[in-house]
Write a protein that holds these residues in place. Sequence first.
Motif, PDB file in Angstrom:
ATOM      1  N   GLU A 129       0.837  -1.202   0.000  1.00 42.85           N
ATOM      2  CA  GLU A 129       0.000   0.000   0.000  1.00 42.85           C
ATOM      3  C   GLU A 129       0.870   1.250   0.000  1.00 42.85           C
ATOM      4  N   GLN A 159      -6.117  -0.572  -6.543  1.00 45.42           N
ATOM      5  CA  GLN A 159      -6.861  -0.804  -5.306  1.00 45.42           C
ATOM      6  C   GLN A 159      -6.009  -0.506  -4.081  1.00 45.42           C
ATOM      7  N   SER A 163      -6.943   2.308  -1.292  1.00 42.72           N
ATOM      8  CA  SER A 163      -7.032   2.005   0.132  1.00 42.72           C
ATOM      9  C   SER A 163      -6.131   2.930   0.945  1.00 42.72           C
ATOM     10  N   ARG A 166      -7.469   6.486   1.065  1.00 41.89           N
ATOM     11  CA  ARG A 166      -8.594   6.633   1.990  1.00 41.89           C
ATOM     12  C   ARG A 166      -8.100   6.935   3.402  1.00 41.89           C
TER      13      ARG A 166
END
Length: 295
Positions: A129, A159, A163, A166
């Motif tokens: 991430e 994705q 994530s 966010r």
Amino acid sequence: MDVDAEVIAERRHLLALGYRMLGTVAEAEDAVQETYARWYRLTPGERDAISSPRAWLTRVASRVCLDVLGSARVRRESYVGPWLPEPLPTSAFGGAGDAAPLDPLDRVTLDESVSTALLVVLEAMTPAERVAFVLHDVFALPFDEIAEIVGRSPAACRQLATSARRRVQERRERSVPRAEHDRVVQAFGEAAAGGDLAALVAVLDPAVVLVADGGGRVSSARRPVRGAENAARFLLGLAAKFSDAVVRPIETTDGLGFEVRQQGVVTGILTLSVQGGLVTDIRMMRNPDKLTLWA
């Protein structure tokens, strides 16, 4: 510019990338050194076949950082006390005094992506991430290139970045304008300098959290200090213990903060977060290994 000069000129770019990935200058420098080692292990023919040295170096440095992040959590478990990202002076990686203008992505001043508050958020992400977010949202790499680095499909990388974004957005929604941040931090500094417990408690959020990183190198709180009165007593206790310390307000990548000097040496940097007119987080860096750029 010849190829060797072009490659060496990318060092600042790679350091900026590595710092955002790893959170300390020392780890970023190690990653850059490993990246250059891999470049010079290539044969002359292999180097000649690389059309964009910058792109090659960025990919390799990112893979090195990904590997480091994979083992970072294990190393953090053996770290003495809380671990915090290394706070940077606003002139790090270059500044107004440079002979040549910087790429905006390399400029630290007013750059949220190197604030300690955001780096704390990045630290809670998975390695994939974090890499996807930094490469796409900070360095504007397309997802097909990021996919090659993290070993996943472009859709999966999208994705991952979503994530991560966010989580970052949740922090941004709690942030306040710079003027308000600095006003509250200035009031905090005045209350702390005055030694008045009640006045200091009044500028702290009831749920304030103070985290001090000494890294086992210097005396420091081994656990976060929670609550306004506990944090205020801790700070005033430090002021009494180190009465020779000189504290002055400074510009940091988080806005107004404080520098602590003893006998002319920087021994601490404080960065703070503000919400609702009160200080909600106090990050105190005391580990001398993470204060080298403040000398």
